[in-house]
Design an enzyme around this catalytic site. Structure first.
Site, PDB file in Angstrom:
ATOM      1  N   THR A 264       0.842  -1.204   0.000  1.00 17.35           N
ATOM      2  CA  THR A 264       0.000   0.000   0.000  1.00 17.35           C
ATOM      3  C   THR A 264       0.872   1.248   0.000  1.00 17.35           C
ATOM      4  OG1 THR A 264      -1.548  -1.302   1.291  1.00 17.35           O
ATOM      5  CG2 THR A 264      -2.014   1.045   1.102  1.00 17.35           C
TER       6      THR A 264
ATOM      7  N   HIS B 248     -10.295  -1.009   4.276  1.00 18.55           N
ATOM      8  CA  HIS B 248      -9.102  -0.790   3.448  1.00 18.55           C
ATOM      9  C   HIS B 248      -9.632  -0.488   2.038  1.00 18.55           C
ATOM     10  CE1 HIS B 248      -5.146  -0.888   1.923  1.00 18.55           C
ATOM     11  NE2 HIS B 248      -4.702  -2.027   2.419  1.00 18.55           N
TER      12      HIS B 248
HETATM   13  N1   CP Z   1      -2.499  -5.509   0.839  1.00 18.10           N
HETATM   14  C1   CP Z   1      -1.830  -4.767   1.721  1.00 18.10           C
HETATM   15  O1   CP Z   1      -2.427  -3.921   2.421  1.00 18.10           O
HETATM   16  O2   CP Z   1      -0.506  -5.034   1.788  1.00 18.10           O
HETATM   17  P1   CP Z   1       0.547  -4.238   2.672  1.00 18.10           P
HETATM   18  O3   CP Z   1       0.211  -4.521   4.101  1.00 18.10           O
HETATM   19  O4   CP Z   1       1.879  -4.765   2.281  1.00 18.10           O
HETATM   20  O5   CP Z   1       0.364  -2.770   2.377  1.00 18.10           O
END
Ligand code: CP
Length: 498
Positions: free
Chosen positions: A62, A140
């Site tokens: 992200t 998210h």
């Molecule tokens: N998908 C996702 O949020 O991955 P990260 O935690 O690496 O940002």
């Protein structure tokens, strides 16, 4: 413009038209990025825009994809990728940290934070667009946009298909936002698999029901794999579990194996927001590189989608949108109605002695809420003379109700609003010379705030006092008796908020 200056704190406040528009624009951006057609995507050139990336939790995808998206757009970035080395370690609140980035004239804040509802708080607090890169176990939404992009890219549509979500449906914010988004599309049949201790929260199950989504709960992962067009595996969120026995129970039953892919439909796609925990893999590493495994392409789609989201919020794109725009539900509206006052003598055959002269009577209250209202209305501190009880209703002897009578008292508008919040459906009678001169029926106010002792029942919510973030709780009406936390969307009855 529908998108200019818009926050992206949750997915439900985007219409399907808006979502499809974002995805269409992201397709253009993906093509332009692949072709290095710089003039098509470097839309912020010469505008001196600066985005603050504030990551209170670990991230690879992200943070990096937002950073790359900002750079490709022609913006610069600042901020932190962990709280190590920041003044958060000296006890600084989120509010004060956000204030700094506003004082430094950052043009957007992209933040990941462990508390549910932190992004909405930031959006309320700041005057620049806020992008939620994950808030606790809540949402998210930018992950969901890249997930939807990937599903559409693979299947060619976002309606009428079988979608499986597996792993951690309780704490997994990617699973929550994705389920909320899919509920808005026609004919999506949702299949769920998790250990029962990690089931999808009731509030989301209710939302699926409201939207008429057909939901099937599976007992076995391989059975679900064969019944879906897309399967979305998720990691068990060990770090969010107050009780690690949940983790121990769930970790061994959720691995998508090489044998399972053989049972899947033609055109099946296996997705995962990543990361995969190598110690308890939710997808076997033998599937990396399998043509049905979409997760690498899916992660790559984070750049064009996030670039598009930034460009839309800065008004660099989007003036050709002509679909349905999101509107917040009606936040106004009265919280009381005047009822007809009947000119009849005060009944004396009652179990609680009526007021002899002036005052207020709250009647038809929720049973046993008297003490809460006495405390909230500061009845004792003021030295008011009052009577309170839960009694059998004379008109309906099969039911009981709460009553509170306070001598020589009139309620302010704010006090009435507080009573309405705690005991919707009650009546408030103004008594003058032992006669009812005004009778109001109260209903839940659209927005509930400034109620003493009010708290969100979600212990992970930013508005809880133990987190010391000085965020006052705010609730929103979500039905006749239910309220939703403005920050984390926790659903409660109004009786649960005090
Ligand atoms: N998908 C996702 O949020 O991955 P990260 O935690 O690496 O940002």
């Amino acid at each position: 413009m529908a998108f200019k200056d818009r926050d992206l704190t949750d997915i439900h406040s985007f219409t399907t038209d808006e979502v499809m528009f974002i995805l269409d624009k992201a397709v253009e951006m993906k093509r332009a990025l692949a072709a290095k057609d710089v003039s098509r995507y470097r839309l912020a050139d010469g505008k001196d825009l600066l985005a603050a990336l504030l990551f209170y939790e670990n991230s690879t995808r992200t943070r990096t994809s937002f950073e790359i998206a900002a750079m490709r757009l022609g913006m610069r970035t600042t901020g932190f990728s962990s709280t190590e080395g920041t003044s958060v370690k000296k006890g600084e609140s989120l509010r004060h940290t956000l204030d700094m980035y506003e004082a430094y004239l950052c043009d957007a804040v992209i933040m990941r934070h462990p508390l549910d509802g932190s992004a909405r708080f930031a959006a309320d607090h700041l005057h620049v667009p806020v992008f939620n890169a994950g808030d606790g176990k809540h949402e998210h939404p930018t992950q969901t946009l890249l997930d939807l992009f990937t599903i559409r890219e693979h299947l060619g549509r976002l309606d009428n298909f079988d979608m499986g979500i597996a792993g951690d449906l309780k704490y997994g914010r990617t699973a929550h936002s994705l389920a909320i988004a899919l509920a808005k599309f026609e004919g999506v049949r949702l299949h769920l698999f998790s250990h029962h201790v990690l089931a999808l929260p009731d509030v989301l199950m209710e939302m699926m029901k409201e939207h008429g989504v057909e939901v099937t709960i599976h007992e076995r992962l391989d059975e679900m794999a064969g019944a879906t067009d897309i399967m979305y595996q998720t990691r068990i969120q060990k770090e969010r579990m107050p009780d690690l026995s949940e983790y121990d129970k769930a970790k061994s039953m959720s691995e998508f194996t090489g044998a399972m892919i053989g049972k899947t439909r033609d055109g099946f796609g296996l997705m995962h927001p990543l990361p995969i925990d190598k110690a308890a893999p939710s997808i076997s590493s033998s599937l990396d590189g399998n043509p049905k495994a979409l997760y690498k392409v899916q992660a790559g789609n984070g750049v064009p989608t996030r670039l598009t989201e930034l460009a839309l919020s800065f008004g660099l794109l989007g003036d050709d949108f002509d679909g349905e725009e999101w509107k917040d539900s009606d936040l106004n509206g009265d919280f009381f109605e005047d009822l007809k006052v009947e000119d009849r003598p005060v009944r004396t055959d009652v179990s609680i002695r009526p007021l002899r002269k002036n005052g207020v009577v709250i009647d038809h209250m929720r049973p046993y809420m008297e003490d809460v209202l006495v405390r909230m209305l500061k009845v004792r501190e003021r030295g008011d003379i009052y009577r309170a009880a839960t009694v059998r209703a004379l008109s309906r002897p099969e039911s009981i109700k709460g009553m509170l009578m306070i001598e020589d008292r009139e309620f302010t508008q704010e006090e009435l609003r507080a009573v309405a919040a705690i005991s919707p459906g009650c009546t408030v009678n103004t008594i003058k010379e032992a006669k009812v001169v005004r009778k109001l029926r109260l209903k839940l106010p659209a927005v509930i705030e400034n109620i003493p002792h009010m708290a969100c029942s979600n212990k992970g919510c930013i508005s809880r006092s133990e987190h010391l973030e000085s965020v006052k709780p705010v609730m929103r009406r979500a039905g006749d008796e239910k309220v939703r936390c403005h920050f984390c969307d926790q659903l409660m009855t109004s009786a649960e908020i005090v």
